[in-house]
Design an enzyme around this catalytic site. Structure first.
Site, PDB file in Angstrom:
ATOM      1  N   HIS A  58      39.210  31.845  32.688  1.00 37.28           N
ATOM      2  CA  HIS A  58      38.990  32.748  31.558  1.00 37.28           C
ATOM      3  C   HIS A  58      39.956  32.477  30.413  1.00 37.28           C
ATOM      4  CE1 HIS A  58      36.945  35.976  34.337  1.00 37.28           C
ATOM      5  NE2 HIS A  58      36.157  34.965  34.036  1.00 37.28           N
TER       6      HIS A  58
ATOM      7  N   ASN B 272      42.966  35.246  35.674  1.00 34.77           N
ATOM      8  CA  ASN B 272      44.065  35.790  34.874  1.00 34.77           C
ATOM      9  C   ASN B 272      44.441  34.834  33.753  1.00 34.77           C
ATOM     10  OD1 ASN B 272      44.036  37.788  36.804  1.00 34.77           O
ATOM     11  ND2 ASN B 272      45.782  36.968  37.946  1.00 34.77           N
TER      12      ASN B 272
END
Ligand code: BV8
Ligand code: ZN
Length: 226
Positions: free
Chosen positions: A107, A90
């Protein structure tokens, strides 16, 4: 010797905070699939669209709060005497806001901007007008500090080293659709770790886990941590 834990989280851990997941109902942003907007090609072809996609998601953070799952993981992080690493796919800041410290955003993060020219990062709390110059090198090359499809996720060596030492790998709220995160369970298993999946529904990787518990993270995670 206290067990070493690696915990992977995905969009499902933030769902009960009101942040839409990617591949469930309503998982599109203005009709765009994340795979179409989250690419270097999309950034090159339509930088305004990509910046708008991330600016909108960052702006939405102000209206949401960590939920019971984030809080339970933060309590575990504070109390666990052994090795523990929470690897999140997330890009929201809910794990941090719940108090988790041993955290890695594989990410990227909504609240960070990256200079494509020199690699410098800067906090990014609001939209940066296109053409904003990098404070380090002066280039007008700032982009979302986000790992796009086709780009290498951050700190993979650190993640793989943690998986190699893990006694337990727990995956929470992810569809198992995106690699290399979706392959962590196989790595952990190959290294001899026990593996548990906590998810609302069976995922693409459920068969790879020793145990799968189905339900909302806000209920399952506090029960598992207790
Ligand atoms: C790379 C950016 C190589 C941030 C994202 C073919 C086969 C295998 C792999 C590939 C392939 N073709 C291409 C690839 C590689 C590709 C990939 O995996 N593609 C997929 C689509 C097939 N991967 C990559 O490109 C990665 N890079 O491989 O690099 C390389 C090698 C060398 C050198 C250079 C490069 C990069 C991947 C990262 C892409 N960026 N996002 C952002 O915008 O958010 S991925 C995107 O998907 C998000 O990060 C998201 O986190 C991630 C995974 O999604 P989930 O978190 O799982 O969310 P989803 O909606 O899917 O699922 C939610 C789950 O929660 C569901 O299961 C649901 O049931 C559950 N749930 C819902 N509510 C609850 C709940 N659970 C509990 N409680 C609830 N209340
Ligand atoms: Zn720069």
């Amino acid at each position: 010797m206290t067990a070493s834990l690696v915990i992977l989280t995905g969009a499902g851990v933030s769902a009960e905070s009101g942040i839409a997941t990617f591949r469930g109902p309503g998982g599109l942003w203005e009709g765009h699939r994340v795979e179409d907007v989250c690419t270097p090609e999309a950034l090159a072809a339509d930088p305004l669209l990509v910046h708008r996609f991330y600016d909108a998601r960052r702006a939405a953070l102000a209206a949401v709060e960590p939920n019971a799952a984030h809080r339970a993981l933060a309590a575990l992080d504070a109390a666990w005497p052994g090795e523990l690493l929470i690897v999140t796919q997330n890009v929201d800041d809910l794990h941090e806001r719940a108090g988790t410290r041993r955290l890695l955003h594989m990410h990227g993060e909504l609240q960070s901007a990256l200079c494509a020219a020199c690699g410098a990062r800067r906090p990014r709390s609001e939209a940066l007008p296109p053409g904003t110059r990098c404070e380090t090198c002066g280039a007008a090359a700032l982009r979302p500090d986000i790992v796009f499809f086709g780009e290498m996720p951050y700190q993979m060596a650190r993640i793989e080293a943690a998986l190699a030492r893990a006694d337990l790998f727990v995956s929470i709220g992810t569809s198992g659709a995106v690699y290399p995160a979706a392959g962590f369970v196989q790595l952990a298993d190959a290294y001899g770790a026990d593996t548990i999946e906590l998810n609302l529904e069976r995922s693409a990787g459920s068969a790879l886990f020793a145990e799968t518990r189905l339900g909302p993270a806000g209920t399952l995670v506090p029960a598992w941590v207790a």
